[in-house]
Scaffold this active site. Sequence first.
Site, PDB file in Angstrom:
ATOM      1  CG  HIS A 219       8.360  31.020 -16.039  1.00 55.49           C
ATOM      2  ND1 HIS A 219       8.258  32.346 -16.521  1.00 55.49           N
ATOM      3  CD2 HIS A 219       7.027  30.687 -16.090  1.00 55.49           C
ATOM      4  CE1 HIS A 219       6.953  32.439 -16.671  1.00 55.49           C
ATOM      5  NE2 HIS A 219       6.049  31.676 -16.235  1.00 55.49           N
ATOM      6  CG  HIS A 259      12.069  35.878 -23.324  1.00 55.29           C
ATOM      7  ND1 HIS A 259      10.831  35.585 -24.169  1.00 55.29           N
ATOM      8  CD2 HIS A 259      11.517  36.239 -22.232  1.00 55.29           C
ATOM      9  CE1 HIS A 259       9.878  35.737 -23.692  1.00 55.29           C
ATOM     10  NE2 HIS A 259      10.270  36.298 -22.447  1.00 55.29           N
ATOM     11  CG  ASP A 313      13.086  37.096 -14.766  1.00 54.47           C
ATOM     12  OD1 ASP A 313      12.235  37.965 -14.258  1.00 54.47           O
ATOM     13  OD2 ASP A 313      12.778  35.928 -15.041  1.00 54.47           O
TER      14      ASP A 313
HETATM   15  N1  CMC Z   1      22.880  31.490 -20.945  1.00 57.03           N
HETATM   16  C1  CMC Z   1      23.747  30.734 -21.656  1.00 57.03           C
HETATM   17  N2  CMC Z   1      23.233  30.193 -22.971  1.00 57.03           N
HETATM   18  C2  CMC Z   1      21.778  30.246 -23.023  1.00 57.03           C
HETATM   19  C3  CMC Z   1      21.007  30.933 -22.482  1.00 57.03           C
HETATM   20  C4  CMC Z   1      21.465  31.606 -21.311  1.00 57.03           C
HETATM   21  N3  CMC Z   1      20.602  32.176 -20.346  1.00 57.03           N
HETATM   22  N4  CMC Z   1      19.675  30.983 -22.788  1.00 57.03           N
HETATM   23  C5  CMC Z   1      19.800  30.238 -23.926  1.00 57.03           C
HETATM   24  N5  CMC Z   1      21.033  29.842 -24.062  1.00 57.03           N
HETATM   25  C6  CMC Z   1      21.607  28.967 -25.108  1.00 57.03           C
HETATM   26  C7  CMC Z   1      21.158  27.386 -24.928  1.00 57.03           C
HETATM   27  O1  CMC Z   1      22.457  26.999 -24.048  1.00 57.03           O
HETATM   28  C8  CMC Z   1      21.062  26.790 -26.128  1.00 57.03           C
HETATM   29  O2  CMC Z   1      22.361  26.597 -26.695  1.00 57.03           O
HETATM   30  P1  CMC Z   1      22.765  25.534 -27.698  1.00 57.03           P
HETATM   31  O3  CMC Z   1      21.815  25.776 -28.839  1.00 57.03           O
HETATM   32  O4  CMC Z   1      24.151  25.692 -28.250  1.00 57.03           O
HETATM   33  O5  CMC Z   1      22.585  24.257 -27.038  1.00 57.03           O
HETATM   34  C9  CMC Z   1      20.378  27.876 -27.009  1.00 57.03           C
HETATM   35  O6  CMC Z   1      20.605  29.178 -26.156  1.00 57.03           O
HETATM   36  C10 CMC Z   1      18.826  27.500 -26.774  1.00 57.03           C
HETATM   37  O7  CMC Z   1      18.518  27.444 -25.554  1.00 57.03           O
HETATM   38  P2  CMC Z   1      17.002  26.834 -25.109  1.00 57.03           P
HETATM   39  O8  CMC Z   1      17.211  26.679 -23.751  1.00 57.03           O
HETATM   40  O9  CMC Z   1      16.594  25.757 -26.176  1.00 57.03           O
HETATM   41  O10 CMC Z   1      16.001  28.189 -25.476  1.00 57.03           O
HETATM   42  P3  CMC Z   1      14.765  28.544 -24.764  1.00 57.03           P
HETATM   43  O11 CMC Z   1      14.102  29.273 -26.085  1.00 57.03           O
HETATM   44  O12 CMC Z   1      14.199  27.388 -24.256  1.00 57.03           O
HETATM   45  O13 CMC Z   1      15.375  29.524 -23.753  1.00 57.03           O
HETATM   46  C11 CMC Z   1      15.133  30.245 -21.754  1.00 57.03           C
HETATM   47  C12 CMC Z   1      14.494  30.229 -23.300  1.00 57.03           C
HETATM   48  C13 CMC Z   1      14.613  31.482 -20.904  1.00 57.03           C
HETATM   49  C14 CMC Z   1      14.786  28.725 -21.111  1.00 57.03           C
HETATM   50  C15 CMC Z   1      16.614  30.287 -21.637  1.00 57.03           C
HETATM   51  O14 CMC Z   1      16.947  31.554 -22.346  1.00 57.03           O
HETATM   52  C16 CMC Z   1      17.110  30.453 -20.388  1.00 57.03           C
HETATM   53  O15 CMC Z   1      17.585  29.114 -19.612  1.00 57.03           O
HETATM   54  N6  CMC Z   1      17.524  31.589 -19.657  1.00 57.03           N
HETATM   55  C17 CMC Z   1      18.119  31.545 -18.436  1.00 57.03           C
HETATM   56  C18 CMC Z   1      17.109  31.779 -17.460  1.00 57.03           C
HETATM   57  C19 CMC Z   1      16.055  33.018 -17.500  1.00 57.03           C
HETATM   58  O16 CMC Z   1      16.552  34.014 -17.414  1.00 57.03           O
HETATM   59  N7  CMC Z   1      14.797  32.878 -17.462  1.00 57.03           N
HETATM   60  C20 CMC Z   1      14.017  33.729 -17.611  1.00 57.03           C
HETATM   61  C21 CMC Z   1      12.982  33.859 -18.813  1.00 57.03           C
HETATM   62  S1  CMC Z   1      12.253  35.418 -19.029  1.00 57.03           S
HETATM   63  C22 CMC Z   1      10.966  35.680 -17.559  1.00 57.03           C
HETATM   64  C23 CMC Z   1      10.117  34.709 -17.307  1.00 57.03           C
HETATM   65  O17 CMC Z   1       9.356  34.307 -18.502  1.00 57.03           O
HETATM   66  O18 CMC Z   1       9.947  34.229 -16.499  1.00 57.03           O
END
Ligand code: CMC
Length: 379
Positions: A219, A259, A313
Amino acid sequence: MESISRGLEDVNIKWTRLTTIDGEKGILWYAGYRIEDIINAKAKAEEIQYLFLYGNLPNRSQLDDFEKKVQQGYKIPDYSIKAITALPRTSDAVALQMNAMATFAATEKFAWNKATDRDTAARIIGQMASVTAVAIRHAMGKEPRLLEPSSSLAESFLKAVFDRSPNEKEIEAMNDALILYLDHEVPASTTAGLVVVSTLSDMYSGIVGALAALKGPLHGGAEEAAAMQFQEIGDPSKVDSWFQENIKSGKKRLMGFGHRVYKTYDPRAKIFKRLAQELNLKGAPKTLYEIAERLEELGIKELGAKGIYPNTDFYSGIVYMGLGFPLQNNIYTALFALSRVTGWMAHFIEYVEEQHRLIRPRAVYVGPSERPFVPLDKR
Ligand code: CMC
């Protein structure tokens, strides 16, 4: 087995007049105003804080009055300052904010009341600004200094942290960061805070709960993690090999990308990118921006097809670095929290005043069925 909603994806927990997002088209509206229009109009952060708390944009006298209420919060008690300075200078800045905000939960007589909630929230914005300035200065090895009234919250905050008068460009970047991070519907931190206030606990405790959730690297912590990742790469010529080794291989997630709601470019990331370009990049070496730009290109090529694009971010850390904030102790996440505290409180007020019900979900039990209990000495 009964189904569960993992990560509460697509579960609506409240209605809101505050923020709405079109994740497919990459549009963000604050109470009907597009984020780009707010920034392009050079709105003052205090105008948008007022919009969130009172429902409409203020006229000049309403804004003056609101700013005075925010400024009333600048003077925080010694024990709140000590809740920060008693801890090691290496402490996490968001945890220091939690500690200091908890002193208000301990001492202020808060009761939810439609007639006073918004004015209290205005004062809390001021308290949070002084708490954040003291926490950041503590990490920087400086003595506590509180905000003093000036032409804007952004200016007072930069003055308090850096002991000098910021220039117009710096004030504008800080002001815009205060707006860009102000609210984003119900992410993990806002939801955590809503769970707290749904018990009719106080506003400050809701903020402490929200801060705890914001701290994590998935986050708010992603902001610092994204900037760290640029620093780790160190040189634009190394971006391609780093990407191959860490992201393409699946070893790491690309921080500042992806996201839950946006499946395209986050509109806030575009604005932060422009601010990062425009700022005189005082504290941030120009190479960091070049690294980020190349990483963005590779990231979109690799992950774009899955709807994973730069989020807010990705470039914001470079803006904070450009303003002179050091990349350490989770300071960038503490700055995120300073902006977001208004959104948290606006959601808490909407929830408690108009749609209150204790948040108490269920869990689907998958453990053993009934079995005899065996006393300790018979096991
Ligand atoms: N880099 C590489 N792969 C990714 C990323 C990333 N940044 N984000 C998602 N994926 C992939 C993940 O590995 C998964 O792949 P698979 O289906 O093959 O296993 C798929 O996308 C879905 O991921 P998820 O974690 O189930 O999806 P989510 O909706 O929970 O993801 C997230 C949201 C923000 C947790 C994720 O995109 C992430 O970890 N991003 C990196 C951290 C980040 O930048 N966070 C800031 C979010 S925005 C500001 C805020 O809210 O604070």
